[in-house]
Structure formats: structure tokens, C-alpha cells
Design a protein around this motif. Structure first.
Motif, PDB file in Angstrom:
ATOM      1  N   TRP A  85     -20.990  -3.394 -50.237  1.00  0.00           N
ATOM      2  CA  TRP A  85     -20.581  -4.170 -51.409  1.00  0.00           C
ATOM      3  C   TRP A  85     -21.019  -3.480 -52.699  1.00  0.00           C
ATOM      4  CZ3 TRP A  85     -17.729  -8.491 -52.534  1.00  0.00           C
ATOM      5  CH2 TRP A  85     -17.908  -9.038 -53.796  1.00  0.00           C
ATOM      6  N   LEU A  86     -22.261  -3.023 -52.735  1.00  0.00           N
ATOM      7  CA  LEU A  86     -22.790  -2.382 -53.934  1.00  0.00           C
ATOM      8  C   LEU A  86     -22.074  -1.065 -54.226  1.00  0.00           C
ATOM      9  CD1 LEU A  86     -26.610  -3.044 -53.388  1.00  0.00           C
ATOM     10  CD2 LEU A  86     -25.135  -4.129 -55.089  1.00  0.00           C
ATOM     11  N   VAL A  87     -21.821  -0.274 -53.193  1.00  0.00           N
ATOM     12  CA  VAL A  87     -21.158   1.015 -53.389  1.00  0.00           C
ATOM     13  C   VAL A  87     -19.724   0.837 -53.871  1.00  0.00           C
ATOM     14  CG1 VAL A  87     -20.358   3.128 -52.259  1.00  0.00           C
ATOM     15  CG2 VAL A  87     -22.583   2.186 -51.682  1.00  0.00           C
ATOM     16  N   THR A  88     -19.000  -0.090 -53.272  1.00  0.00           N
ATOM     17  CA  THR A  88     -17.590  -0.260 -53.609  1.00  0.00           C
ATOM     18  C   THR A  88     -17.373  -1.000 -54.926  1.00  0.00           C
ATOM     19  OG1 THR A  88     -17.484  -2.265 -52.232  1.00  0.00           O
ATOM     20  CG2 THR A  88     -16.819  -0.183 -51.213  1.00  0.00           C
ATOM     21  N   SER A  89     -18.346  -1.769 -55.368  1.00  0.00           N
ATOM     22  CA  SER A  89     -18.163  -2.560 -56.583  1.00  0.00           C
ATOM     23  C   SER A  89     -18.692  -1.879 -57.842  1.00  0.00           C
ATOM     24  CB  SER A  89     -18.831  -3.935 -56.434  1.00  0.00           C
ATOM     25  OG  SER A  89     -20.229  -3.799 -56.232  1.00  0.00           O
ATOM     26  N   PHE A 112     -28.834   8.225 -45.987  1.00  0.00           N
ATOM     27  CA  PHE A 112     -28.046   8.336 -44.765  1.00  0.00           C
ATOM     28  C   PHE A 112     -26.947   7.270 -44.736  1.00  0.00           C
ATOM     29  CE2 PHE A 112     -27.952   7.892 -39.904  1.00  0.00           C
ATOM     30  CZ  PHE A 112     -26.996   8.888 -39.786  1.00  0.00           C
ATOM     31  N   MET A 113     -27.271   6.056 -45.161  1.00  0.00           N
ATOM     32  CA  MET A 113     -26.265   4.996 -45.220  1.00  0.00           C
ATOM     33  C   MET A 113     -25.139   5.372 -46.175  1.00  0.00           C
ATOM     34  SD  MET A 113     -28.735   1.623 -45.332  1.00  0.00           S
ATOM     35  CE  MET A 113     -27.430   0.389 -45.177  1.00  0.00           C
ATOM     36  N   LEU A 114     -25.506   5.862 -47.362  1.00  0.00           N
ATOM     37  CA  LEU A 114     -24.497   6.249 -48.342  1.00  0.00           C
ATOM     38  C   LEU A 114     -23.606   7.370 -47.816  1.00  0.00           C
ATOM     39  CD1 LEU A 114     -26.506   6.174 -51.701  1.00  0.00           C
ATOM     40  CD2 LEU A 114     -24.600   4.696 -51.059  1.00  0.00           C
ATOM     41  N   SER A 115     -24.203   8.318 -47.107  1.00  0.00           N
ATOM     42  CA  SER A 115     -23.430   9.433 -46.557  1.00  0.00           C
ATOM     43  C   SER A 115     -22.438   8.940 -45.505  1.00  0.00           C
ATOM     44  CB  SER A 115     -24.369  10.471 -45.950  1.00  0.00           C
ATOM     45  OG  SER A 115     -25.233  11.009 -46.927  1.00  0.00           O
ATOM     46  N   LYS A 258     -20.729  21.461 -50.058  1.00  0.00           N
ATOM     47  CA  LYS A 258     -20.494  20.963 -48.708  1.00  0.00           C
ATOM     48  C   LYS A 258     -20.102  19.498 -48.702  1.00  0.00           C
ATOM     49  CE  LYS A 258     -22.838  19.967 -44.341  1.00  0.00           C
ATOM     50  NZ  LYS A 258     -24.090  20.030 -43.567  1.00  0.00           N
ATOM     51  N   HIS A 259     -20.743  18.697 -49.548  1.00  0.00           N
ATOM     52  CA  HIS A 259     -20.511  17.252 -49.535  1.00  0.00           C
ATOM     53  C   HIS A 259     -19.632  16.771 -50.689  1.00  0.00           C
ATOM     54  CE1 HIS A 259     -23.329  16.882 -46.290  1.00  0.00           C
ATOM     55  NE2 HIS A 259     -24.357  17.294 -47.007  1.00  0.00           N
ATOM     56  N   LEU A 260     -19.139  17.688 -51.509  1.00  0.00           N
ATOM     57  CA  LEU A 260     -18.381  17.289 -52.697  1.00  0.00           C
ATOM     58  C   LEU A 260     -17.182  16.415 -52.362  1.00  0.00           C
ATOM     59  CD1 LEU A 260     -17.720  17.372 -55.690  1.00  0.00           C
ATOM     60  CD2 LEU A 260     -16.627  19.600 -55.332  1.00  0.00           C
ATOM     61  N   GLN A 261     -16.439  16.757 -51.295  1.00  0.00           N
ATOM     62  CA  GLN A 261     -15.243  15.981 -50.964  1.00  0.00           C
ATOM     63  C   GLN A 261     -15.583  14.520 -50.673  1.00  0.00           C
ATOM     64  OE1 GLN A 261     -11.912  17.158 -51.071  1.00  0.00           O
ATOM     65  NE2 GLN A 261     -11.607  14.949 -51.043  1.00  0.00           N
ATOM     66  N   LEU A 262     -16.749  14.275 -50.086  1.00  0.00           N
ATOM     67  CA  LEU A 262     -17.162  12.897 -49.800  1.00  0.00           C
ATOM     68  C   LEU A 262     -17.318  12.108 -51.087  1.00  0.00           C
ATOM     69  CD1 LEU A 262     -19.835  13.458 -46.983  1.00  0.00           C
ATOM     70  CD2 LEU A 262     -17.407  12.936 -46.726  1.00  0.00           C
ATOM     71  N   TYR A 263     -17.891  12.738 -52.115  1.00  0.00           N
ATOM     72  CA  TYR A 263     -18.057  12.072 -53.408  1.00  0.00           C
ATOM     73  C   TYR A 263     -16.708  11.866 -54.085  1.00  0.00           C
ATOM     74  CZ  TYR A 263     -23.112  12.821 -53.142  1.00  0.00           C
ATOM     75  OH  TYR A 263     -24.429  12.781 -52.764  1.00  0.00           O
ATOM     76  N   ILE A 293     -20.254   9.913 -39.026  1.00  0.00           N
ATOM     77  CA  ILE A 293     -20.917  11.199 -39.157  1.00  0.00           C
ATOM     78  C   ILE A 293     -22.377  11.038 -38.745  1.00  0.00           C
ATOM     79  CG2 ILE A 293     -21.578  10.849 -41.579  1.00  0.00           C
ATOM     80  CD1 ILE A 293     -21.061  13.846 -42.008  1.00  0.00           C
ATOM     81  N   THR A 294     -22.912  12.024 -38.041  1.00  0.00           N
ATOM     82  CA  THR A 294     -24.293  11.938 -37.573  1.00  0.00           C
ATOM     83  C   THR A 294     -25.236  12.564 -38.595  1.00  0.00           C
ATOM     84  OG1 THR A 294     -24.223  14.074 -36.431  1.00  0.00           O
ATOM     85  CG2 THR A 294     -23.489  12.124 -35.194  1.00  0.00           C
ATOM     86  N   TYR A 295     -26.504  12.239 -38.457  1.00  0.00           N
ATOM     87  CA  TYR A 295     -27.508  12.794 -39.364  1.00  0.00           C
ATOM     88  C   TYR A 295     -27.574  14.317 -39.217  1.00  0.00           C
ATOM     89  CZ  TYR A 295     -31.925  13.374 -41.855  1.00  0.00           C
ATOM     90  OH  TYR A 295     -32.883  13.757 -42.754  1.00  0.00           O
ATOM     91  N   LYS A 296     -27.449  14.817 -37.990  1.00  0.00           N
ATOM     92  CA  LYS A 296     -27.488  16.254 -37.758  1.00  0.00           C
ATOM     93  C   LYS A 296     -26.342  16.960 -38.456  1.00  0.00           C
ATOM     94  CE  LYS A 296     -27.712  19.656 -33.982  1.00  0.00           C
ATOM     95  NZ  LYS A 296     -27.718  19.864 -32.518  1.00  0.00           N
ATOM     96  N   GLU A 297     -25.153  16.349 -38.440  1.00  0.00           N
ATOM     97  CA  GLU A 297     -24.011  16.942 -39.120  1.00  0.00           C
ATOM     98  C   GLU A 297     -24.216  16.980 -40.630  1.00  0.00           C
ATOM     99  OE1 GLU A 297     -20.302  15.697 -36.176  1.00  0.00           O
ATOM    100  OE2 GLU A 297     -21.099  14.228 -37.598  1.00  0.00           O
ATOM    101  N   LEU A 298     -24.892  15.956 -41.156  1.00  0.00           N
ATOM    102  CA  LEU A 298     -25.132  15.877 -42.590  1.00  0.00           C
ATOM    103  C   LEU A 298     -26.055  16.981 -43.082  1.00  0.00           C
ATOM    104  CD1 LEU A 298     -25.490  12.063 -43.247  1.00  0.00           C
ATOM    105  CD2 LEU A 298     -23.848  13.596 -44.323  1.00  0.00           C
ATOM    106  N   ILE A 299     -27.137  17.207 -42.359  1.00  0.00           N
ATOM    107  CA  ILE A 299     -28.160  18.143 -42.835  1.00  0.00           C
ATOM    108  C   ILE A 299     -27.889  19.576 -42.387  1.00  0.00           C
ATOM    109  CG2 ILE A 299     -29.907  16.342 -42.886  1.00  0.00           C
ATOM    110  CD1 ILE A 299     -31.094  17.514 -40.331  1.00  0.00           C
ATOM    111  N   ASN A 300     -26.981  19.776 -41.454  1.00  0.00           N
ATOM    112  CA  ASN A 300     -26.702  21.124 -40.955  1.00  0.00           C
ATOM    113  C   ASN A 300     -26.089  21.972 -42.065  1.00  0.00           C
ATOM    114  OD1 ASN A 300     -26.404  23.270 -39.131  1.00  0.00           O
ATOM    115  ND2 ASN A 300     -24.292  22.674 -38.685  1.00  0.00           N
TER     116      ASN A 300
END
Length: 301
Positions: A85-89, A112-115, A258-263, A293-300
Motif C-alpha cells: 500500500w505504501l509503495v503503490t500510493s 528485500f521486501m521492496l526489491s 543492474k536494478h535500474l529497470q526495477l525502479y 526474485i530470491t535474495y541470492k539473485e538480488l545480491i549476485n
């Protein structure tokens, strides 16, 4: 519950006072009374105790969280719902530090939740843009010491990455990180996402010039301080770039290539749902939570 409006955080908490109410809402959104196995959509499903189900064809057990961003989470769904709710609003997003404080988790857990949440923002119905479409590219990242004049540089700098955006007037926006800003790259994305019958508006950047072979292509010459020529301008897409950059620089401060597209997906999602209510945006997101997405994929890397 689907038809109930949550106009603020308090109403959201009142609507989902416990774990079961969250599970019931997810089941209604995802299955609407017709439970589908994530392991074999064609299989018959047996209803078991404790919100569990069994896939007949595979013999595997599952629940509404299986293969979603909520899978194997130790956090209660109430915290996830509040985070979503907070992220989308929030128009400019919310930092992991602030989210952690707001929902009572560590900054690492909030990150991790935000990712995981961002991974689900990339909703694309594959419908091409039409009518009047503005296209433009920008560079996103830290300080760009190598930034050139008049966009003559075709590659990426050490600290900025190029992003291409296309927006249909009074319609949807599409934006994606691209490896460079050559004609071949930009034209391929534009032709993939914009109908040939559309009127295309860009600035005078050389990589757009040959698009007149495909589209009714009109140009505004920013180098001559020309920003509007009748209906021809790129002000709409440039307004989105301003929102994106203010959010990244002001809230997140930095994002890696690496994470720009997610943002980018996060800001596109909010822009494309701007005409809907907070509740509609919240429920739309919950219907698209299977891109895990897993935590390992995020930090790799």
C-alpha cells in the motif's frame, strides 16, 4: 472484500486485521473460487486443512502464497499488505529505511521486501501504443561527468544508464533501460512498442531521424530552443522523467544499473494507474505477484 475501498492506511489495517483476512483476499483475487494449481493448471485440486491445497497430478501441496513474492516469507501478510500500500500510493516511492520504520521491520528486511515488490511492477499487456506518441531517452544514475552536449554520445557512461520512454497522449507509458542510444537500439524498441499508424513526436536527436521511413514523424528542435510546435512536443514524457529522477535522487539516492529497470517499472506502474483509486492500484498489484526474485539473485553481482 474486492469491492471494498481502502482510502487510507487506517482503513487498510481495519480491513485486514489478521493473517486469515489477508489470505482470503488473496484467494479471491487470484482464484475467485476456482483454485488453480501452480504446478499443473490442468490438475484437479483437493482442499486440505490450514489454507492448503493438493495438486492431484503432481501430488504437491500449495497455498495462495506459493510461487509468489509471499512464498516462504516469515513476515505476516499484514506487513506485506501495508508495505505494498505504501509503495503503490507514494508518488515518489518510499525508502527501505522509512518503510522499515513504518511497518516495524529491519532496514535489510524492508529492502528485500521492496526489491520483491518492484519485481512485480513490470506489467505489460503487449498492446502497442497508438495515435499520438512521444518518444525520448534520458540518462539515469549518479553524477555524469562524461555527459556530452546535444546527446552526441551513443554509449553509456560509467555512472549513468540510458532509459527510453514512449507515451501515448492520454494513454499508457512504456519505459525500458537500453544498452545504448544508437538508432538500431532505439528504433527496435520503438517499432516493437508503437504502431506504424501512430504519429511519432521526438526531439532532433540523430538516432530518431530515420524513423520517418516508418512513422508520421515530427520533430521539435531543442537545440534551437524550440519546445512546442503546434501539437508536436515531448513535454509529456519529459514530465515523467522529472518524476522518475526526483524519486530516485530524492528518495532512493542511488540505483545500480543492474536494478535500474526495477525502479523504472515502479514509476511506470504508478503513472499508468494514476487515474484509478488507491484500492484499484493495490488490488491490481496483488493480482500480479507471481514474478518472484530470491535474495541470492538480488545480491549476485
Amino acid at each position: 472484500m474486492i469491492n471494498q475501498d481502502f482510502n487510507n492506511v487506517l482503513e487498510l489495517i481495519q480491513a485486514f486485521p489478521d493473517q486469515q483476512s489477508c489470505i482470503d483476499h488473496l484467494e479471491e483475487l487470484r482464484w475467485n473460487g476456482n483454485v488453480v494449481s501452480p504446478f499443473d493448471p490442468t490438475s484437479k485440486v483437493y482442499d486440505c486443512k490450514g489454507n492448503k491445497y493438493k495438486c492431484k497430478n503432481t501430488g504437491k501441496y500449495f497455498n495462495v502464497k506459493t510461487n509468489t513474492i509471499f512464498d516462504n516469507t516469515k513476515l505476516p501478510l499484514q506487513k506485506w499488505f501495508l508495505a505494498i500500500w505504501l509503495v503503490t500510493s507514494h508518488k515518489k516511492g518510499i525508502s527501505s529505511i522509512q518503510l522499515g520504520k513504518d511497518i516495524g521491520v529491519t532496514q535489510k528486511s524492508a529492502w528485500f521486501m521492496l526489491s520483491r515488490i518492484r519485481k512485480c511492477f513490470g506489467i505489460d499487456d503487449n498492446e502497442k501504443l497508438q495515435n499520438e506518441v512521444e518518444a525520448d531517452e534520458t540518462f539515469v544514475g549518479g553524477k555524469n561527468k562524461n555527459r556530452h552536449a546535444d546527446k552526441k554520445f551513443h554509449g553509456t557512461s560509467d555512472d549513468k544508464a540510458p532509459v527510453l520512454g514512449m507515451i501515448e497522449r492520454s494513454g499508457k507509458l512504456k519505459a525500458m533501460q537500453v544498452p545504448n542510444t544508437t538508432y538500431e537500439t532505439l528504433a527496435a524498441e520503438i517499432m516493437k512498442n508503437v504502431k506504424e499508424s501512430a504519429k511519432l513526436y521526438t526531439d532532433e536527436y540523430t538516432s530518431y531521424k530515420r524513423l520517418k521511413r516508418v512513422y508520421d514523424h515530427k520533430v521539435v528542435k531543442h537545440s534551437r530552443k524550440q519546445y512546442v510546435k503546434g501539437r508536436v512536443h515531448t513535454n509529456t514524457i519529459e514530465s515523467f522523467w522529472a518524476i522518475l529522477k526526483r524519486g530516485i535522487f530524492g528518495i532512493y539516492h542511488f540505483t545500480s544499473k543492474k536494478h535500474l529497470q526495477l525502479y523504472v517499472d515502479e514509476f511506470v506502474f504508478r503513472y499508468n494507474t494514476r487515474q484509478g483509486s488507491e484500492t484499484e492500484r493495490f488490488n491490481l498489484f496483488l493480482q500480479n505477484t507471481e514474478n518472484r526474485i530470491t535474495y541470492k539473485e538480488l545480491i549476485n553481482g
